[in-house]
Design a protein around this motif. Structure first.
Motif, mmCIF file in Angstrom:
data_model
loop_
_atom_site.group_PDB
_atom_site.id
_atom_site.type_symbol
_atom_site.label_atom_id
_atom_site.label_comp_id
_atom_site.label_asym_id
_atom_site.label_seq_id
_atom_site.Cartn_x
_atom_site.Cartn_y
_atom_site.Cartn_z
ATOM 1 N N GLU A 110 0.884 -1.110 0.213
ATOM 2 C CA GLU A 110 0.187 -0.009 -0.153
ATOM 3 C C GLU A 110 0.923 1.332 0.003
ATOM 4 O O GLU A 110 0.558 2.196 -0.608
ATOM 5 C CB GLU A 110 -0.836 0.084 1.141
ATOM 6 N N ALA A 111 2.034 1.360 0.827
ATOM 7 C CA ALA A 111 2.972 2.367 0.824
ATOM 8 C C ALA A 111 3.590 2.664 -0.538
ATOM 9 O O ALA A 111 3.724 3.999 -0.988
ATOM 10 C CB ALA A 111 3.752 2.307 1.814
ATOM 11 N N ASP A 112 3.915 1.583 -1.225
ATOM 12 C CA ASP A 112 4.644 1.492 -2.454
ATOM 13 C C ASP A 112 3.646 2.264 -3.472
ATOM 14 O O ASP A 112 3.945 3.266 -4.437
ATOM 15 C CB ASP A 112 5.117 0.363 -2.897
ATOM 16 N N LEU A 113 2.281 1.829 -3.461
ATOM 17 C CA LEU A 113 1.273 2.075 -4.347
ATOM 18 C C LEU A 113 1.090 3.739 -4.269
ATOM 19 O O LEU A 113 0.894 4.295 -5.211
ATOM 20 C CB LEU A 113 0.149 1.203 -4.194
ATOM 21 N N ALA A 114 0.913 4.035 -3.021
ATOM 22 C CA ALA A 114 0.831 5.662 -2.624
ATOM 23 C C ALA A 114 1.889 6.416 -3.479
ATOM 24 O O ALA A 114 1.528 7.486 -3.605
ATOM 25 C CB ALA A 114 0.669 5.538 -1.488
ATOM 26 N N THR A 126 -6.480 3.411 -1.451
ATOM 27 C CA THR A 126 -5.843 3.019 -0.147
ATOM 28 C C THR A 126 -7.282 1.813 0.120
ATOM 29 O O THR A 126 -8.199 1.697 -0.224
ATOM 30 C CB THR A 126 -5.975 4.014 0.850
ATOM 31 N N SER A 127 -6.753 1.131 1.276
ATOM 32 C CA SER A 127 -7.647 0.285 2.053
ATOM 33 C C SER A 127 -8.723 1.298 2.661
ATOM 34 O O SER A 127 -9.684 0.692 2.815
ATOM 35 C CB SER A 127 -6.839 -0.657 2.841
ATOM 36 N N ARG A 133 -7.756 -3.612 -1.625
ATOM 37 C CA ARG A 133 -8.146 -4.749 -0.619
ATOM 38 C C ARG A 133 -6.995 -5.820 -0.805
ATOM 39 O O ARG A 133 -6.833 -6.305 -1.953
ATOM 40 C CB ARG A 133 -9.352 -5.275 -0.991
ATOM 41 N N LYS A 134 -6.610 -6.075 0.229
ATOM 42 C CA LYS A 134 -5.528 -7.269 0.218
ATOM 43 C C LYS A 134 -5.933 -8.433 1.135
ATOM 44 O O LYS A 134 -6.327 -8.290 2.332
ATOM 45 C CB LYS A 134 -4.088 -6.744 0.885
ATOM 46 N N VAL A 135 -6.080 -9.710 0.604
ATOM 47 C CA VAL A 135 -6.336 -10.740 1.329
ATOM 48 C C VAL A 135 -5.406 -12.120 0.951
ATOM 49 O O VAL A 135 -4.772 -12.012 0.153
ATOM 50 C CB VAL A 135 -7.955 -11.254 0.710
ATOM 51 N N ASP A 168 -9.163 4.488 -12.132
ATOM 52 C CA ASP A 168 -10.376 4.389 -11.507
ATOM 53 C C ASP A 168 -10.910 2.914 -11.128
ATOM 54 O O ASP A 168 -11.907 2.799 -10.411
ATOM 55 C CB ASP A 168 -11.619 5.157 -12.059
ATOM 56 N N CYS A 169 -10.116 1.933 -11.265
ATOM 57 C CA CYS A 169 -10.555 0.440 -11.046
ATOM 58 C C CYS A 169 -10.169 0.439 -9.587
ATOM 59 O O CYS A 169 -9.106 0.845 -8.863
ATOM 60 C CB CYS A 169 -9.831 -0.554 -11.979
ATOM 61 N N LYS A 170 -11.075 -0.529 -8.671
ATOM 62 C CA LYS A 170 -10.632 -1.047 -7.538
ATOM 63 C C LYS A 170 -9.573 -2.364 -7.734
ATOM 64 O O LYS A 170 -9.514 -2.886 -8.882
ATOM 65 C CB LYS A 170 -11.739 -1.704 -6.828
ATOM 66 N N ILE A 171 -8.727 -2.315 -6.836
ATOM 67 C CA ILE A 171 -7.535 -3.307 -6.998
ATOM 68 C C ILE A 171 -7.728 -4.297 -5.757
ATOM 69 O O ILE A 171 -8.017 -3.836 -4.819
ATOM 70 C CB ILE A 171 -6.301 -2.935 -6.832
ATOM 71 N N LEU A 172 -7.762 -5.639 -6.352
ATOM 72 C CA LEU A 172 -7.809 -6.697 -5.157
ATOM 73 C C LEU A 172 -6.546 -7.420 -5.380
ATOM 74 O O LEU A 172 -6.134 -7.943 -6.351
ATOM 75 C CB LEU A 172 -8.922 -7.614 -5.537
ATOM 76 N N LEU A 173 -5.703 -7.565 -4.384
ATOM 77 C CA LEU A 173 -4.591 -8.195 -4.096
ATOM 78 C C LEU A 173 -4.682 -9.566 -3.444
ATOM 79 O O LEU A 173 -5.094 -9.445 -2.169
ATOM 80 C CB LEU A 173 -3.385 -7.434 -3.399
#
Length: 243
Positions: A110-114, A126-127, A133-135, A168-173
């Motif tokens: 998340e920090a790298d993405l920011a 962000t979450s 979302r990270k699962v 604008d897409c949501k990201i699921l990791l």
């Protein structure tokens, strides 16, 4: 609709090789190109039944600490990729979820993405705002797998690529417990179950008679599932070779 999703994610996979590696702790001098033999694989070579991530790191660049911290990295940014593929990124993608499947945990994802999204003036993902979302491979927020430096580089690179193609897409990791084929395929099934319209798999393994049984996990009608083909010359690795 599926064709449009496939076009979107074909771009994401292509973009992986072009995203600057500043987020990985290195930065290329302006205009520099990698010389022969000046790259290294982030992940170790996979043994039978396991996959290896496809990220490459340049070894001929200066350390990040000697680069101006606010400098824009050399390479293709989001606007370049969106223009090259004529993507409607400014107006499309809202409400859609794109998933990436990798092994192990990237604790700084998340920090790298920011950092990447801020540098290229993309909206925060962000979450907290529900964009990221990270699962784990079962779809739960905890427990996450153990961390791995090489796969973390791949994960951060993948998050950047999705951001470039569809801001604008949501990201699921979805993080698999290990690069074992069974774990990775479980993560793919989870990504589809949680509503991803496209699933990116940036890893590969040798195709043999034992691994072909996993092909069934790559068949989720209505979902674009893509895989990196590898960097070994002619031929591709599995699951890119899957029918």
């Amino acid at each position: 609709q599926l064709r449009s999703r496939a076009r979107l994610f074909g771009t994401v996979v292509t973009a992986l090789a072009a995203i600057p590696l500043a987020v990985l702790g290195t930065a290329a001098p302006s205009g520099a190109a990698a010389s022969a033999g000046a790259t290294a694989h982030s992940c170790a070579t996979a043994k039978a039944g396991f996959a290896s991530c496809k990220a490459l790191v340049r070894t001929d660049v200066v350390a990040a600490k000697s680069v101006a911290p606010n400098a824009t990295p050399s390479g293709y940014g989001p606007s370049s990729l969106q223009s090259a593929y004529n993507l409607p990124s400014a107006t499309a993608g809202s409400g859609r979820t794109v998933a990436i499947v990798d092994a192990y945990d990237d604790p700084t994802a998340e920090a790298d993405l920011a950092v990447y999204r801020s540098r290229y003036q993309l909206p925060p993902c962000t979450s907290a705002n529900g964009c990221l979302r990270k699962v784990n491979q079962a779809g739960a927020a905890t427990p996450l797998p153990s961390a791995d430096a090489g796969w973390s580089e791949e994960i951060s690179l993948d998050l950047d690529a999705i951001s470039a193609a569809c801001a604008d897409c949501k990201i699921l990791l979805v993080e698999a417990n290990s690069p074992n084929t069974d774990d990775l395929m479980s993560a793919v099934d989870t990504a589809a179950r949680l509503g991803a319209v496209a699933i990116s798999n940036s890893y590969g393994a040798a195709e043999d008679s034992t691994i072909l049984a996993a092909d069934a996990h790559l068949n989720h009608p209505g979902v674009a599932i893509t895989a990196s083909s590898g960097d070994g010359g002619y031929g591709v690795s599995w699951p890119a070779s899957s029918p």
